[in-house]
Design a protein around this motif. Structure first.
Motif, short mmCIF file in Angstrom:
data_model
loop_
_atom_site.label_atom_id
_atom_site.label_comp_id
_atom_site.label_asym_id
_atom_site.label_seq_id
_atom_site.Cartn_x
_atom_site.Cartn_y
_atom_site.Cartn_z
N TYR A 1 -7.23 53.16 35.30
CA TYR A 1 -6.38 52.01 35.00
C TYR A 1 -5.85 52.08 33.58
N TRP A 2 -6.76 52.29 32.62
CA TRP A 2 -6.34 52.30 31.22
C TRP A 2 -5.52 53.54 30.88
N SER A 3 -5.71 54.63 31.58
CA SER A 3 -4.87 55.82 31.35
C SER A 3 -3.42 55.52 31.72
N VAL A 4 -3.23 54.86 32.88
CA VAL A 4 -1.88 54.50 33.29
C VAL A 4 -1.25 53.53 32.29
N VAL A 5 -2.03 52.56 31.82
CA VAL A 5 -1.51 51.57 30.88
C VAL A 5 -1.10 52.23 29.57
N VAL A 6 -1.95 53.09 29.04
CA VAL A 6 -1.66 53.74 27.76
C VAL A 6 -0.45 54.66 27.87
N VAL A 7 -0.40 55.45 28.94
CA VAL A 7 0.73 56.37 29.11
C VAL A 7 2.03 55.58 29.27
N SER A 8 2.00 54.50 30.04
CA SER A 8 3.20 53.69 30.22
C SER A 8 3.65 53.06 28.92
N VAL B 1 -2.48 43.38 31.73
CA VAL B 1 -3.35 44.06 30.78
C VAL B 1 -4.27 43.07 30.08
N VAL B 2 -3.76 41.87 29.76
CA VAL B 2 -4.56 40.83 29.10
C VAL B 2 -4.63 39.65 30.06
N PRO B 3 -5.56 39.65 31.00
CA PRO B 3 -5.57 38.62 32.05
C PRO B 3 -5.94 37.22 31.56
N MET B 4 -6.41 37.09 30.33
CA MET B 4 -6.74 35.76 29.82
C MET B 4 -5.43 35.02 29.53
N LEU B 5 -5.24 33.89 30.21
CA LEU B 5 -3.97 33.17 30.13
C LEU B 5 -3.64 32.75 28.71
N ALA B 6 -4.60 32.22 27.99
CA ALA B 6 -4.31 31.72 26.64
C ALA B 6 -3.84 32.82 25.71
N ALA B 7 -4.40 34.03 25.87
CA ALA B 7 -4.00 35.14 25.00
C ALA B 7 -2.66 35.72 25.43
N SER B 8 -2.47 35.96 26.72
CA SER B 8 -1.22 36.56 27.18
C SER B 8 -0.05 35.60 27.05
N TRP C 1 2.81 47.96 39.38
CA TRP C 1 2.71 48.33 40.80
C TRP C 1 1.71 49.47 40.99
N TRP C 2 1.68 50.42 40.06
CA TRP C 2 0.78 51.57 40.18
C TRP C 2 -0.68 51.16 40.05
N THR C 3 -0.94 50.19 39.21
CA THR C 3 -2.33 49.76 38.95
C THR C 3 -2.72 48.52 39.75
#
Length: 849
Positions: free
Chosen positions: A479-486, A416-423, A464-466
């Motif tokens: 993508y964001w719908s799956v993330v928010v629901v999960s 969800v947060v692909p920036m390494l420093a933030a994640s 896996w779904w996204t």
């Protein structure tokens, strides 16, 4: 070039990069602080202290991630080299990054401080984290500045973000290690106890000294990194004339399969793409496993040094587990490599398994190593048979479950947060919060393991779904719908079984409430909670309270004990002389008084003199008065203790040895008390209805023992949410007890009702036959359990003693009454005022056996 415009542009660029990190960490801080503030009463002291240090830790996380965002991220996107190629001096570039990062750190401190004040977090520096909580916030601020400069130095010195983040950890621990070393040196032996203030001063001085050094190194590293690259060396004349200068480059023979997408090749590419990252995460994980084995096999108290090393190793191991998950989707070049695989038709599920293979294998091997060594070493036994290790061993399944939660949430965060420093800093915090949430749901709320496993699997199902959209770089609405629901499901699902269980928990129906409420309100009107408290007489054997019991020899103790007139009821039970005032029961006083009355009875049976009879009569009269005044109370517990007293009276009045005393006035008064069957049922009903109304209408009634539900009720309900159903559960208990009263007065069979009450209260005593209601039902098999079950309602209702009491009164009432030869003793000592005590707001602790 206009220098002002250059500075403005640099400040705008750096601020735009750092604001997302501030927003993310501040949002997480607000969430954690609000959660801890709202649940502070339910959490223990250690967890409250952990919540209090959240505002101190979050600015440090920002300080560690600022360099990775402003330097390492620009190196990965090559925007830093492009900036260095512009006609801009290097000093403004380095200085601007430092100034913007420091401003963001100030903003984080102010925001977390305001949130902490609003939420009212303050555990008072107690609990296992008290030493950390007692450190002055000024040191934490200095330390965050030091960590900020160290993060810039490591970011300038390394090509990517991951090693820069790893190197921050030992540098950040230097002030703490220096303080431990300082107080371990021989010169500090004169200080018997190094308190937190002394350690804080040493750490602050070390940090103040290290800040300018770290700043100078960070500034010089930035200037050096932004310098132009060295030009390539030109070949000399000899090299040009050499035949080797004209040799074509070696090219490997073309292969039939230029690109392979097998699972093994994907795993190989993942490990060898960043070998130092794989090694850097494996080493602390194995070190943490070794520390855990030492901790679970160490008998006795380890030294401070050993404990500090063990804690650091385990903490770094958990961080390594989280960063293994971060490396799946936010590692160096992960997104670019996945896009490369997607362009060549590699299926998303194969890429997903290939990215997870190394981390899952490493975590499984670590768990197997820990369990294998534990099985080989066995359970450690110290010199003392009762001495146990500091920490108990855990099963393989528990280790895998902990790893799955931390790793699963971290890999989800990295996608969800692909920036390494933030994640890299967000994932450990979120994973620990998720672990605490699931542990609380399982251990505290009793959620079933199968349901928790489904929750643990949600982060893996989501990634896996996204996976297809993530590989293609499409982060759209789907993508964001799956993330928010999960995310919503992960947050809500642990509480769903609790909500269902609460809704199904028995309660008094609305129709029954409407039926009973007017009657309960009438019983609770007036001074319903005015009563007299029972107290003991003077039984202290000391003449001077400054002395101790050891100063009194046995002969003196016996003499003083006899001087206390222990065969007088005033010595054991002082209740005042207001017969129309309710009495509040004290279990220990009543039990002691019953024992002394039994002693007076034995003395009378041995020597039936007039004095012995008068002593017995005084005790029986006092118990009769106690039972009468307890029946006036609106506390349901006082009715249970009145049953206790009256049951004892019935048992002793029916003794054949006591039959010659049937014509005595004290015997007649006691028989009249135990024979009042209808009055007893009315007093029980009045007390239960009044207690239910007080518990329903007054929020502070939970402090009054004997009015609301007791703490040992509903033991089958998990502790974490038991308090939320106590009131409705008490209503169900009152309803069930009233039904028992109604059916018992009509002479019906009560076995099913008592069994329902037994189940409702959480099966006290185990099976029904061994519980408090086993002897209420003639058909139940009584296995000889202890007679009194304090703190449970209706334990003596409609037992044979009630019918025996009516028979005793009928037999005594048919005989002529004789007049007393002397006035009956009053219920209070001479000169003692009649006192009615009103204690509506004082919690009462009862002695239970």
């Amino acid at each position: 070039m206009n220098q002002t415009r250059v500075w403005q542009g640099l400040f705008w660029k750096e601020t735009k990069q750092i604001v997302p990190l501030i927003g993310m960490l501040f949002a997480v801080s607000a969430f954690l602080i609000l959660v801890w503030a709202s649940t502070s009463r339910q959490l223990n002291i250690t967890l409250r202290a952990a919540g209090d240090i959240v505002p101190l830790i979050m600015p440090a996380l920002f300080a560690a991630g600022a360099g990775a965002i402003l330097v390492s991220h620009e190196k990965e996107t090559r925007s830093l080299r492009w900036l260095a190629s512009l006609p801009i001096p290097t000093r403004p570039i380095v200085a601007t990054k430092l100034v913007v990062a420091f401003s963001g750190l100030i903003a984080m401190w102010i925001g977390c401080g305001v949130l902490s004040l609003v939420a009212g977090l303050d555990s008072g520096g107690v609990g296992e984290l008290s030493e950390w909580r007692q450190i002055h916030p000024a040191f934490w601020f200095l330390h965050s500045v030091y960590v900020l400069l160290c993060g810039f130095y490591t970011s300038w010195r390394n090509k990517n973000a991951f090693p820069a983040l790893v190197w921050i950890i030992p540098l950040a621990l230097l002030p703490f290690l220096f303080a431990e070393i300082w107080f371990a040196l021989p010169h500090s032996k004169s200080i018997q106890y190094a308190n937190v203030t002394q350690k804080t001063w040493v750490m602050s001085l070390v940090t103040l000294f290290a800040i300018p050094i770290a700043g100078w190194f960070a500034y010089r590293a930035g200037l050096k990194d932004l310098q132009a690259d060295e030009p390539e060396k030109l070949l000399g004349r000899d090299a040009i004339s050499s035949p080797d200068a004209w040799r074509p480059p070696e090219v490997s023979a073309p292969t039939v399969m230029p690109f392979r997408d097998s699972l093994a090749s994907l795993v190989w590419q993942n490990v060898h793409g960043s070998p130092w990252m794989s090694i850097g995460l494996s080493v602390p994980l194995l070190a943490g496993a070794a520390a855990w084995l030492i901790l679970t096999n160490h008998v006795g108290s380890p030294s401070n040094w050993e404990m500090v090393c063990i804690q650091i190793a385990i903490g770094l191991a958990m961080l390594a587990v989280s960063w293994l998950g971060v490396a799946v989707f936010a590692g160096d070049g992960s997104a670019a490599r996945l896009k490369f695989l997607a362009d060549r038709g590699v299926s998303p599920w194969r890429a997903w398994v290939g990215r997870h293979w190394f981390a899952v294998s490493l975590l499984s091997a670590t768990a197997l190593l820990i369990v294998g060594v534990q099985s080989i070493l066995g359970t450690p036994v110290g010199p003392d048979a009762y001495e146990q290790p500091l920490v108990f061993e855990v099963s393989l399944f528990t280790l895998l479950l902990v790893f799955a939660v931390v790793y699963g949430v971290s890999q989800w965060t990295s996608q969800v947060v692909p920036m390494l420093a933030a994640s890299a800093f967000l994932a450990p915090v979120l994973s620990l919060v998720a672990l605490a949430l699931l542990v609380n749901a399982g251990a505290g709320n009793g959620v079933r393991l199968g349901w928790l496993l489904l929750v643990v699997a949600l982060p893996f199902i989501s990634t896996w779904w996204t996976m297809r959209d993530f590989m293609d770089g499409r982060r759209g609405r789907k993508y964001w719908s799956v993330v928010v629901v999960s995310a919503l499901l992960f947050s809500i699902m642990p509480s769903v079984p609790v909500w269902i269980a609460k809704s199904r928990f028995p309660a008094m129906s609305e129709e029954r409430v409407a039926e009973l409420l007017p009657e309960a309100r009438r019983f609770s009107q007036g001074n319903a909670l005015q009563f007299t408290s029972m107290r003991m007489g003077n039984l202290d054997l000391r003449e001077d309270y400054s002395s101790v019991y050891g100063d009194i020899d046995g002969e003196t103790a016996v003499k003083r004990f006899q001087q206390r007139d222990y065969m007088s009821p005033e010595t054991w039970m002082v209740i005042g002389d207001q017969d129309d005032t309710p009495l509040r029961a004290d279990t220990w006083i009543i039990q002691s008084s019953l024992e002394m009355t039994s002693l007076a009875k034995l003395q009378w049976k041995r020597d039936p003199s007039e004095q012995a009879k008068e002593e017995l009569a005084a005790f029986v009269d006092r118990l009769t008065t106690v039972a009468k005044r307890l029946r006036l109370s609106v506390r349901w517990y006082d009715q249970e203790m009145a049953d206790y007293v009256e049951e004892w009276l019935v048992e002793n009045l029916s003794d054949e040895a006591m039959q010659p005393l049937q014509t005595e006035p004290f015997f007649r008064r006691a028989a009249e008390r135990v024979g009042a069957f209808d009055d007893r049922q009315m007093a029980r009903r009045r007390a239960f209805l009044a207690s239910w109304y007080i518990d329903r209408e007054l929020p502070e009634s939970r402090q009054w023992y004997g009015v609301s539900a007791n703490d040992n009720w509903f033991d089958h309900v998990p502790l974490e949410w038991r308090t939320s159903i106590v009131q409705q559960g008490f209503g169900a208990v009152v309803d069930q007890c009233l039904r028992i009263l109604e059916k018992g007065k009509a002479g019906g069979d009560l076995e099913s009702e008592f069994r329902s009450l037994h189940e409702l209260l959480g099966r006290p005593g185990g099976d029904f036959e061994t519980g408090p209601y086993g002897d209420n039902v003639p058909s139940a098999k009584n296995v000889g359990h202890s007679r009194r079950h304090y703190g449970f309602p209706a334990v003596s209702w409609f037992e044979p003693w009630e019918n025996e009491g009516r028979e005793i009164w009928q037999r005594v009432a048919s005989q002529p009454e004789i007049e007393e030869t002397k006035p009956a003793e009053t219920n209070a000592p001479v000169g003692e005022p009649n006192v009615t005590v009103e204690e509506p707001n004082v919690p009462v602790e009862e002695t239970e056996q």
